[in-house]
Write a protein that holds these residues in place. Structure first.
Motif, mmCIF file in Angstrom:
data_model
loop_
_atom_site.group_PDB
_atom_site.id
_atom_site.type_symbol
_atom_site.label_atom_id
_atom_site.label_comp_id
_atom_site.label_asym_id
_atom_site.label_seq_id
_atom_site.Cartn_x
_atom_site.Cartn_y
_atom_site.Cartn_z
ATOM 1 N N SER A 183 0.809 -1.221 0.000
ATOM 2 C CA SER A 183 0.000 0.000 0.000
ATOM 3 C C SER A 183 0.841 1.269 0.000
ATOM 4 N N GLU A 235 -0.641 -5.983 6.694
ATOM 5 C CA GLU A 235 -2.071 -5.742 6.783
ATOM 6 C C GLU A 235 -2.854 -6.506 5.706
ATOM 7 N N TYR A 258 -8.904 -6.141 6.917
ATOM 8 C CA TYR A 258 -8.300 -5.117 6.065
ATOM 9 C C TYR A 258 -8.676 -5.346 4.605
ATOM 10 N N ARG A 259 -8.538 -6.582 4.147
ATOM 11 C CA ARG A 259 -8.854 -6.886 2.749
ATOM 12 C C ARG A 259 -10.323 -6.622 2.437
ATOM 13 N N ASN A 301 -12.066 -4.241 3.402
ATOM 14 C CA ASN A 301 -12.106 -2.834 2.992
ATOM 15 C C ASN A 301 -13.369 -2.102 3.435
ATOM 16 N N ARG A 313 -11.075 0.237 7.583
ATOM 17 C CA ARG A 313 -9.839 -0.331 7.042
ATOM 18 C C ARG A 313 -8.599 0.312 7.664
ATOM 19 N N CYS A 314 -8.618 1.628 7.836
ATOM 20 C CA CYS A 314 -7.445 2.322 8.386
ATOM 21 C C CYS A 314 -7.123 1.855 9.805
ATOM 22 N N HIS A 337 -7.387 -1.220 10.933
ATOM 23 C CA HIS A 337 -6.657 -2.479 10.834
ATOM 24 C C HIS A 337 -5.247 -2.252 10.301
ATOM 25 N N CYS A 338 -5.090 -1.286 9.419
ATOM 26 C CA CYS A 338 -3.763 -0.954 8.901
ATOM 27 C C CYS A 338 -2.880 -0.379 10.008
ATOM 28 N N ALA A 387 -4.430 2.062 -0.786
ATOM 29 C CA ALA A 387 -5.697 1.365 -0.533
ATOM 30 C C ALA A 387 -6.875 2.325 -0.484
ATOM 31 N N HIS A 392 -14.922 1.261 -0.707
ATOM 32 C CA HIS A 392 -15.190 0.381 0.424
ATOM 33 C C HIS A 392 -16.056 -0.808 -0.001
ATOM 34 N N THR A 420 -14.981 7.199 2.320
ATOM 35 C CA THR A 420 -15.278 6.927 3.724
ATOM 36 C C THR A 420 -16.298 7.881 4.331
#
Length: 267
Positions: free
Chosen positions: A48, A75, A81-82, A84, A88-89, A91-92, A173, A178, A260
């Motif tokens: 990413s 991640e 994360y995948r 999405n 997501r942020c 989990h990153c 990413a 999403h 988002t």
């Protein structure tokens, strides 16, 4: 010149560092307060992160005079994360701060880790990474000092940082809508397309990944030349060469939080 004590009680500090304006100003402030030998820039590396962003981050750290510790993050192996979603942020960032705690804190004898959230970010509903920072007890000195984006940019100019005028550069990413899965292949497509467009002279931009369609966001002042030859044809060819079938220029321009914000506001 900024003189507030941002790091009370901290002897050695790690700064989660991307090379963007916020983390670069935080890094520069840490060096001024603690000294370069007691600060380390920690750069998370994964698909990413665009290669150009990685190189630029090292250049900024060299300018500031701080060593860089690269941490490989995974991640992409996290199902959440995948998937999405709007979180997501989280989990990153959770992956990044976990790797930092496991691999960097002891190795560099750090008393604390900080990251570059500013006061504007802290008020935004589309910044779930802040929850991960709180869970890992990561400091957010800029936000706590009330420094908003405008103040951070002013400091970047005072410090003559190479990134002082750099546009915001969210991770790759963020270009994927999403609930559309994040994959290394999609990230690579976006990276190739954006690198090609920068090679054509466009600076602030996003290439949003909509399957076969690349939706290109540019500042309004760049829109006229993007849709006129000779750049129109070259832009189209560059996007197709990156693996897309169609190139669409979005007349709304660059949109921060485009995917988002509508979801979190609706919730």
């Amino acid at each position: 010149m900024f003189t507030m004590d941002l790091f009370p009680g901290v002897g050695r500090l790690g700064v989660a560092f991307s090379g963007g304006v916020d983390s670069s100003v935080l890094l520069a402030l840490a060096v001024r307060e603690l000294g370069p030998d007691r600060v380390v820039a920690i750069l998370g590396v994964s698909p990413s992160l665009a290669a150009a962003e990685r190189e630029a981050a090292h250049a900024v750290a060299r300018f500031i005079g701080v060593a860089v510790a690269e941490v490989t993050t995974f991640e992409g192996e996290r199902e959440a994360y995948r998937a999405n979603g709007p979180d997501r942020c989280f989990h990153c960032k959770d992956e990044l701060f976990t790797r930092i705690a496991d691999e960097v804190v002891t190795a560099y004898r750090l008393d604390a880790v900080a990251y570059g959230e500013n006061a504007d970010d802290a008020r935004r509903a589309d910044r779930p990474g802040g929850r991960a920072a709180a869970a890992h007890r990561v400091l957010r000195p800029l936000a706590d000092a009330g420094l908003d984006k405008a103040a951070v940019r002013r400091l970047a100019g005072e410090f003559s940082l190479p990134c002082a005028d750099k546009p915001a550069a969210p991770c790759l990413a963020s270009r994927i809508p999403h609930f559309q899965p994040v994959s290394p292949e999609k990230l690579a497509q976006v990276e190739r397309a954006e690198a090609a467009l920068r090679g054509l002279g466009f600076g602030d931009l996003r290439v949003r990944h909509h399957g076969d369609v690349a939706r290109i966001e540019l500042p309004p002042e760049d829109l006229p030349r993007a849709v006129r030859d000779p750049l129109r044809s070259r832009l189209h060819a560059a996007v197709l060469a990156a693996g897309f079938r169609f190139a669409a220029v979005d007349v709304a321009g660059v949109q921060s939080g485009a995917f988002t914000l509508p979801l979190v506001r609706r919730g």
